[in-house]
Design a protein around this motif. Sequence first.
Motif, short mmCIF file in Angstrom:
data_model
loop_
_atom_site.label_atom_id
_atom_site.label_comp_id
_atom_site.label_asym_id
_atom_site.label_seq_id
_atom_site.Cartn_x
_atom_site.Cartn_y
_atom_site.Cartn_z
N CYS A 1 47.35 -11.25 -17.52
CA CYS A 1 46.63 -10.08 -17.28
C CYS A 1 47.51 -9.56 -18.58
O CYS A 1 47.67 -10.23 -19.12
N THR A 2 46.84 -7.99 -18.16
CA THR A 2 47.32 -6.97 -19.73
C THR A 2 48.13 -7.54 -20.48
O THR A 2 50.08 -8.15 -19.52
N ASN A 3 48.75 -7.55 -21.48
CA ASN A 3 49.75 -7.70 -22.13
C ASN A 3 50.07 -9.69 -22.02
O ASN A 3 51.61 -9.92 -22.17
N SER A 4 49.71 -10.26 -21.16
CA SER A 4 49.67 -11.63 -21.18
C SER A 4 49.65 -12.65 -22.68
O SER A 4 49.26 -11.82 -23.37
N GLN A 5 50.04 -13.36 -23.24
CA GLN A 5 49.72 -14.59 -24.23
C GLN A 5 49.12 -16.06 -24.05
O GLN A 5 49.01 -15.85 -22.65
N LEU A 6 48.67 -16.54 -24.88
CA LEU A 6 48.48 -17.01 -25.08
C LEU A 6 49.13 -18.38 -24.19
O LEU A 6 48.52 -19.29 -23.21
N GLU A 7 50.09 -18.77 -24.42
CA GLU A 7 50.87 -19.45 -24.05
C GLU A 7 50.61 -19.72 -22.03
O GLU A 7 51.30 -20.32 -21.57
N ASP A 8 50.65 -18.09 -21.52
CA ASP A 8 50.35 -18.31 -20.28
C ASP A 8 49.26 -18.87 -19.45
O ASP A 8 49.61 -20.17 -18.70
N LEU A 9 48.09 -18.53 -20.07
CA LEU A 9 46.87 -20.30 -20.37
C LEU A 9 47.10 -21.69 -20.47
O LEU A 9 47.10 -22.17 -19.36
N GLU A 10 48.57 -22.07 -21.62
CA GLU A 10 48.65 -23.20 -21.45
C GLU A 10 49.56 -24.13 -20.77
O GLU A 10 49.33 -25.21 -20.00
#
Length: 61
Positions: free
Chosen positions: A17-26
Motif C-alpha cells: 500500500c501507499t507508504n509501504s516499505q520494500l521490507e514489507d515485500l521482503e
Amino acid sequence: MSHSWVEKVDQALIGSCTNSQLEDLEIAAQVLRGKTVVSGVRLVVTPASTGQPCSCAIRRT
C-alpha cells in the motif's frame, strides 16, 4: 484447512500500500521462500509504486 466457500484458487495477489516499505515485500518473500506456485495458479506481486524495486522469482512444478 477447508472452507465451504473456497472451491479452487487460481490467482493470488501480494501487494503493498501507499507508504509501504520494500521490507514489507521482503517479509512476504521470506514467507514464500522455498515454496512453489503450482501449475494453474498465477501469483502476482505488485509494489505500491513503480519507483519501488521488486525482484521476484517463481518456480513452477
